[in-house]
Design a protein around this motif. Structure first.
Motif, PDB file in Angstrom:
ATOM      1  N   LEU A 160       0.978  -1.133  -0.067  1.00  0.00           N
ATOM      2  CA  LEU A 160       0.021   0.021  -0.094  1.00  0.00           C
ATOM      3  C   LEU A 160       1.012   1.263  -0.026  1.00  0.00           C
ATOM      4  O   LEU A 160       0.563   2.193  -0.681  1.00  0.00           O
ATOM      5  CB  LEU A 160      -0.894   0.191   1.185  1.00  0.00           C
ATOM      6  CG  LEU A 160      -1.966  -0.888   1.016  1.00  0.00           C
ATOM      7  CD1 LEU A 160      -2.904  -1.093   2.483  1.00  0.00           C
ATOM      8  CD2 LEU A 160      -3.054  -0.775   0.110  1.00  0.00           C
ATOM      9  N   LEU A 161       1.884   1.189   0.837  1.00  0.00           N
ATOM     10  CA  LEU A 161       2.807   2.468   0.800  1.00  0.00           C
ATOM     11  C   LEU A 161       3.609   2.750  -0.765  1.00  0.00           C
ATOM     12  O   LEU A 161       3.691   3.829  -1.096  1.00  0.00           O
ATOM     13  CB  LEU A 161       3.877   2.126   1.871  1.00  0.00           C
ATOM     14  CG  LEU A 161       3.541   2.293   3.344  1.00  0.00           C
ATOM     15  CD1 LEU A 161       4.859   1.823   4.276  1.00  0.00           C
ATOM     16  CD2 LEU A 161       3.365   3.555   3.694  1.00  0.00           C
ATOM     17  N   ALA A 162       3.880   1.539  -1.323  1.00  0.00           N
ATOM     18  CA  ALA A 162       4.360   1.572  -2.918  1.00  0.00           C
ATOM     19  C   ALA A 162       3.033   2.262  -3.641  1.00  0.00           C
ATOM     20  O   ALA A 162       3.376   3.149  -4.341  1.00  0.00           O
ATOM     21  CB  ALA A 162       4.810   0.233  -3.341  1.00  0.00           C
ATOM     22  N   HIS A 165       2.903   5.702  -3.418  1.00  0.00           N
ATOM     23  CA  HIS A 165       4.197   6.348  -3.876  1.00  0.00           C
ATOM     24  C   HIS A 165       4.773   7.001  -2.761  1.00  0.00           C
ATOM     25  O   HIS A 165       5.803   8.075  -2.998  1.00  0.00           O
ATOM     26  CB  HIS A 165       4.016   7.514  -5.064  1.00  0.00           C
ATOM     27  CG  HIS A 165       3.130   7.068  -6.134  1.00  0.00           C
ATOM     28  ND1 HIS A 165       3.888   6.215  -7.065  1.00  0.00           N
ATOM     29  CD2 HIS A 165       1.869   7.054  -6.561  1.00  0.00           C
ATOM     30  CE1 HIS A 165       2.908   5.983  -8.030  1.00  0.00           C
ATOM     31  NE2 HIS A 165       2.069   6.529  -7.576  1.00  0.00           N
ATOM     32  N   ILE A 166       4.916   6.363  -1.629  1.00  0.00           N
ATOM     33  CA  ILE A 166       5.581   6.499  -0.423  1.00  0.00           C
ATOM     34  C   ILE A 166       6.854   5.805  -0.417  1.00  0.00           C
ATOM     35  O   ILE A 166       8.116   6.540   0.147  1.00  0.00           O
ATOM     36  CB  ILE A 166       4.793   6.220   0.822  1.00  0.00           C
ATOM     37  CG1 ILE A 166       3.485   7.304   0.798  1.00  0.00           C
ATOM     38  CG2 ILE A 166       5.641   6.629   2.234  1.00  0.00           C
ATOM     39  CD1 ILE A 166       2.395   7.192   1.988  1.00  0.00           C
ATOM     40  N   ARG A 167       6.700   4.713  -0.592  1.00  0.00           N
ATOM     41  CA  ARG A 167       7.811   3.799  -0.863  1.00  0.00           C
ATOM     42  C   ARG A 167       8.177   3.272  -2.377  1.00  0.00           C
ATOM     43  O   ARG A 167       6.993   3.387  -3.160  1.00  0.00           O
ATOM     44  CB  ARG A 167       7.761   2.643  -0.128  1.00  0.00           C
ATOM     45  CG  ARG A 167       7.620   2.757   1.458  1.00  0.00           C
ATOM     46  CD  ARG A 167       9.024   2.950   1.884  1.00  0.00           C
ATOM     47  NE  ARG A 167       8.919   3.139   3.450  1.00  0.00           N
ATOM     48  CZ  ARG A 167       8.527   2.502   4.578  1.00  0.00           C
ATOM     49  NH1 ARG A 167       8.606   1.124   4.028  1.00  0.00           N
ATOM     50  NH2 ARG A 167       8.335   2.874   5.532  1.00  0.00           N
TER      51      ARG A 167
END
Length: 289
Positions: A160-162, A165-167
């Motif tokens: 979900l972070l990916a 676009h956070i990771r």
């Protein structure tokens, strides 16, 4: 007791070993999950089903009224599990222990040393003479670091972070999101009702992508290995101790351990079910009465 019964109950399955009072196993059975922290009634049903199957495998009619049982269960180290289970189980006498203790008995035999159980959950235990020390085994929500359920849950979180676009996105996060038809809302819905076993089902894909060099998979497994090494260090092991890694993730994590733990690794003498049977024979057999 005419019979003794060893039970190994975990987050994935429950196994039973029926033995004579002298400890000779004559039948084995298995059933579904047996984690008292998540489902006490379901655990009881799994125990009885596995025990019945063990009697059938031995060619015997179930004779629970003349059977003493040692039950090593995930989650047995919290709350008043033994009292609540005893009220529901049909055996003549029951002794509830943690799944780690029966695993320790089976793996080490009479030796000093330690075990790390790394499966759906995680637990660590060491024995030096009569002194036993336990670490972890507190369950999925507050513990079980290094276990498969926590690893699977973290994988979904990283996906979900990916997605946000956070990771960085990796081949692994793309593959995981594809399992939910590229819809993060489906993932959230899944996670809201998921059991530890459901999260643990994502572990194989982490190893698959680690073998392909995926950076997220490598990082997640490095963190798992670090959790395991930190727990082992807290057990204050001796260089001559035997160390046995047990559970579904054991072999893959063993290959990632550094010194001094890698040098201490030994194959277990017996499995957890064998440990439960040994304890049952000692408790309910001729020597115990």
């Amino acid at each position: 007791m005419k019979w003794v019964l060893g039970i190994d109950g975990g987050g994935t399955q429950c196994r039973a070993g029926l033995a004579t009072a002298a400890g000779e196993i004559v039948g084995r059975g298995h059933s579904g999950a047996a984690n008292v922290m998540t489902d006490l009634d379901g655990t009881c049903a799994s125990i009885v089903e596995a025990a019945r199957a063990a009697f059938e495998a031995a060619g015997q009619e179930p004779d629970f009224g003349r059977t003493g049982a040692v039950l090593g269960l995930a989650g047995a180290n919290v709350a008043d599990v033994e009292r609540r289970l005893a009220a529901q189980l049909p055996f003549a006498e029951s002794r509830v222990e943690s799944d780690a203790l029966i695993a320790l008995e089976g793996a080490l035999g009479d030796h000093d040393g330690a075990i790390a159980i790394i499966g759906t959950g995680s637990a660590f235990m060491a024995r030096h003479g009569e002194t036993i020390r336990s670490i972890g085994g507190w369950g999925f929500r507050l513990g079980d670091l290094g276990g498969g359920a926590r690893l699977g849950r973290q994988l979904l979180e990283e996906t979900l972070l990916a997605h946000d676009h956070i990771r960085p996105q990796t081949a692994l996060t793309t593959a995981v999101l594809a399992r939910f038809e590229a819809d993060p809302r489906r993932m959230v819905t899944f996670a809201a009702a998921a059991s530890p076993r459901d999260f643990g089902a994502f572990v194989p894909i982490v190893f698959d992508y680690a073998d392909q060099g995926d950076p997220l998979a490598e990082r997640l497994l490095e963190e798992v290995s670090s959790h395991v090494e930190t727990a082992l260090a807290a057990l204050d092991l001796h260089p001559t101790d035997r160390l046995c890694l047990l559970g579904g993730l054991a072999d893959r994590i063993a290959a990632r351990l550094g010194e001094p733990f890698a040098a201490m690794l030994r194959a277990p003498i017996a499995d957890a079910l064998g440990g439960a049977v040994t304890m049952a024979a000692r408790r309910f057999g001729p020597a115990g009465h």
